[in-house]
Design an enzyme around this catalytic site. Structure first.
Site, mmCIF file in Angstrom:
data_model
loop_
_atom_site.group_PDB
_atom_site.id
_atom_site.type_symbol
_atom_site.label_atom_id
_atom_site.label_comp_id
_atom_site.label_asym_id
_atom_site.label_seq_id
_atom_site.Cartn_x
_atom_site.Cartn_y
_atom_site.Cartn_z
ATOM 1 N N SER A 259 39.654 43.655 34.722
ATOM 2 C CA SER A 259 39.518 42.321 35.314
ATOM 3 C C SER A 259 39.494 41.317 34.165
ATOM 4 O O SER A 259 40.371 41.353 33.317
ATOM 5 C CB SER A 259 38.251 42.241 36.171
ATOM 6 O OG SER A 259 38.162 40.997 36.837
ATOM 7 N N HIS B 214 42.531 42.485 38.313
ATOM 8 C CA HIS B 214 42.180 41.418 39.248
ATOM 9 C C HIS B 214 42.867 40.127 38.809
ATOM 10 O O HIS B 214 42.622 39.622 37.708
ATOM 11 C CB HIS B 214 40.671 41.191 39.271
ATOM 12 C CG HIS B 214 39.905 42.353 39.814
ATOM 13 N ND1 HIS B 214 38.539 42.460 39.713
ATOM 14 C CD2 HIS B 214 40.311 43.476 40.467
ATOM 15 C CE1 HIS B 214 38.135 43.591 40.271
ATOM 16 N NE2 HIS B 214 39.196 44.228 40.725
ATOM 17 N N ASP C 237 33.823 46.988 40.231
ATOM 18 C CA ASP C 237 35.005 47.673 40.748
ATOM 19 C C ASP C 237 35.428 48.757 39.750
ATOM 20 O O ASP C 237 35.462 48.537 38.549
ATOM 21 C CB ASP C 237 36.140 46.665 40.945
ATOM 22 C CG ASP C 237 37.315 47.248 41.728
ATOM 23 O OD1 ASP C 237 37.137 48.318 42.349
ATOM 24 O OD2 ASP C 237 38.403 46.632 41.723
#
Length: 614
Positions: A67, A94, A186
């Site tokens: 991310s 992301h 995540d």
């Protein structure tokens, strides 16, 4: 990435915020026949086919998730990675759905491998890098990944977990998971799925610009290597040269190449038994061999003989292998429909069958870190709100793993572990502590946790309901029968047993009657006459795994002489000494009258004035 194991559509990517408002859960699970044969185990342990099918990718897939700060990390990884490892790489980061991603052209400049946006998950080839498009969402349907348009109003993004979990289901031990820089958590759940399937897991060290994602996975205990992106690339290249890393689909599964009678395998199992006092000889051998091969790959060891020598020299590695073998898989309210059936039908039925003032007694066997224990306790507290169903209850929870039991006793869970807990339950039964949630005292007080071996320790007794889900699939047939018989002994008449979705009572139909075939719930049958819990049959009848296997007891001459030729007393003395658990005899005032066996492991005199009050 199609899978023949899945029959029903599953969706792992949640559209909810990080804390869901309803009890919900989805699991990629297989179904097996009643005899619970290993080649068709459930999702955590599905066996890699010996003969590759045309839809099985015969090479290792490296799944990489990141991310914030991920671009710098993935750039360093690819810059230091050989373009000829024979592995395929899938990268998901992301990204904002409103701005076109430049990942593909940027990363194409740092590696000689072809870098491309992925549009067809069936066409993955080795020595290629595939990027999940910025405007797509990943969904798992019928066991394979699909790319769908990404909703504009989506608040949470768990695309890394979904990618990792899907690959774990389809590629088993043939997948490597890597979590790089990023915020939130995540990837943690996905790495756990990869590790349970037999794959290898990495997380970026403190070189990450944003450490939340890698730290979450590390704290969960699901990471094999914590390294910089440069060192991750180096490890991947070393692994690609190891013969244990699958490079083509022509050879059979590696665990099938190791014979069950292999002397090194037997010595490894003996060593674990000696160090941990747990006999794994009645666990399914392919499960043990796959876990062992995973550890060998991590250590870059090529033969089982070398690994046996490492275990003899390194007790820490014995601990790590032991923990890998214990496969602690659990969730709050795992299998939502089963818990609804428990709340609406089974538990009310048991409560109504109890006399006024009696306590409902429950045993959760193989409880891992306690999520299922507390889930059942929450249901019972809810049922107590109905005056007609109000009854005191006690839950006994047991597991082989001391570490898992200790975690369960503490009762602290991360936001990710609470994904299936409703907002109502969260508010009623948990207290926020820093970045975790702790079980409330009333809930904790009704649960007793203890280390326990179902195959060797005395069972709990006078139990009304037993939950033992997803343990039997790891045991051989004789051990399954032993466990089922133990549960029958522990239960009251008309008590209930709940097994996992892929488990049944097998051939023990004389002990239990199916109550719900769909949810694998059985009621105890009454047995006329005496009944003995069978001991598991030794795997090797002529060459038993352990010296402790014996069928006769020799009474020393000295013992017979001391008993004044009373053979019955001598025999009783031997039986008490050898086979009865350590115990004490006390009177109504709790004063100890006699000690039986070695009680020092449980009882110790306190300093000060001597007392025999227990």
């Amino acid at each position: 990435m199609k899978s023949t194991l899945l029959k029903n559509k599953q969706k792992l990517l949640s559209n909810k915020a990080s804390l869901p408002t309803d009890v919900a859960g989805g699991h990629l699970e297989a179904h097996i026949e009643p005899d619970m044969k290993e080649e068709e185990e459930e999702e955590e342990e599905s066996q890699t086919p010996s003969i590759p099918h045309k839809d099985v990718h015969p090479f290792t897939v490296v799944a990489i998730g990141a991310s914030a700060g991920g671009l710098e990390a993935i750039t360093q990884l690819l810059q230091n990675l050989s373009p000829t490892t024979g592995m395929a790489y899938i990268y998901v980061q992301h990204l904002s759905p409103d701005h076109k991603s430049m990942l593909t052209p940027i990363l194409s400049k740092v590696t000689s491998m072809q870098v491309q946006d992925i549009d067809d998950m069936e066409k993955i080839e080795p020595n290629n890098v595939y990027i999940i498009p910025y405007d797509k969402e990943i969904e798992v349907i019928d066991g394979h990944i699909q790319l769908l348009p990404r909703p504009r109003n989506k608040k949470s993004n768990l695309s890394i977990d979904v990618l990792f979990s899907s690959l774990a289901e389809t590629h088993k031990e043939n997948v490597v998971g890597v979590v790089l820089s990023g915020s939130a958590n995540d990837g943690t759940r996905g790495l756990k799925a990869i590790k349970l399937a037999g794959g290898i897991t990495f997380a970026q060290d403190d070189s990450a610009k944003f450490t939340s994602m890698p730290h979450s996975a590390i704290a969960e205990g699901v990471v094999d290597f914590v390294l910089s992106p440069k060192d991750i690339a180096r490890e991947l290249m070393l692994m690609s040269k190891n013969p244990l890393m699958k490079q083509n689909g022509l050879k059979p599964a590696l665990e099938d190449e190791i014979e069950n009678s292999d002397p090194d395998l037997k010595s490894i199992i003996q060593l674990i038994h000696k160090v941990k006092n747990v006999d794994f000889s009645h666990y399914k051998m392919n499960t043990i061999k796959r876990r062992m091969l995973r550890r060998m790959l991590i250590h870059k060891i090529k033969t089982i003989n070398e690994y046996a020598e490492l275990l003899e020299a390194d007790t820490k590695e014995t601990d790590l292998l032991y923990n890998d073998l214990l496969i602690n898989v659990t969730d709050f309210f795992r299998d939502t429909d089963a818990f609804l059936n428990l709340k609406n039908i089974i538990l009310p039925r048991l409560i109504k069958g109890k006399a006024a003032g009696e306590t409902l007694r429950i045993w959760v066997a193989a409880c891992a870190t306690g999520e299922e224990v507390y889930s059942i306790a929450m249901l019972l507290f809810e049922l107590q709100e109905n005056k007609a169903l109000k009854m005191p209850f006690q839950i006994f929870a047991s597991d082989l793993s001391v570490e898992a039991i200790n975690e369960a006793r503490i009762g602290e869970y991360t936001v990710q572990q609470l994904k299936n807990v409703s907002a109502k339950h969260l508010q009623q039964f948990f207290t926020k502590t820093k970045d975790k949630y702790r079980i409330s005292k009333p809930l904790r007080d009704v649960c007793v946790f203890a280390q326990h071996n179902i195959l060797s320790d005395p069972p709990f007794s006078r139990i009304d309901f037993i939950s033992c889900r997803n343990l039997l699939i790891y045991l051989d047939t004789s051990a399954q029968k032993k466990a089922i018989s133990t549960f029958h002994y522990a239960l009251n008449d008309n008590g209930c047993l709940m097994l996992g979705k892929s488990e049944t009572i097998g051939t023990s139909t004389q002990l239990f009657t199916p109550l719900s075939k769909k949810y694998k719930i059985y009621t105890r049958k009454k047995i006329v006459g005496t009944f003995r819990i069978p001991d598991p049959t030794p795997r090797h009848a002529n060459t038993a795994f352990f010296d402790k296997e014996r069928t006769t007891t020799i009474i020393p001459k000295k013992t017979i002489a001391n008993s004044k030729s009373n053979l019955g007393n001598a025999f009783d003395a031997i039986l008490l000494n050898e086979y009865v658990p350590a115990s004490v005899i006390i009177n109504h005032d709790l004063e100890i009258l006699q000690f039986r066996g070695a009680t020092s492991a449980y009882l110790q005199q306190a300093s000060g004035k001597a007392s025999f009050n227990i």
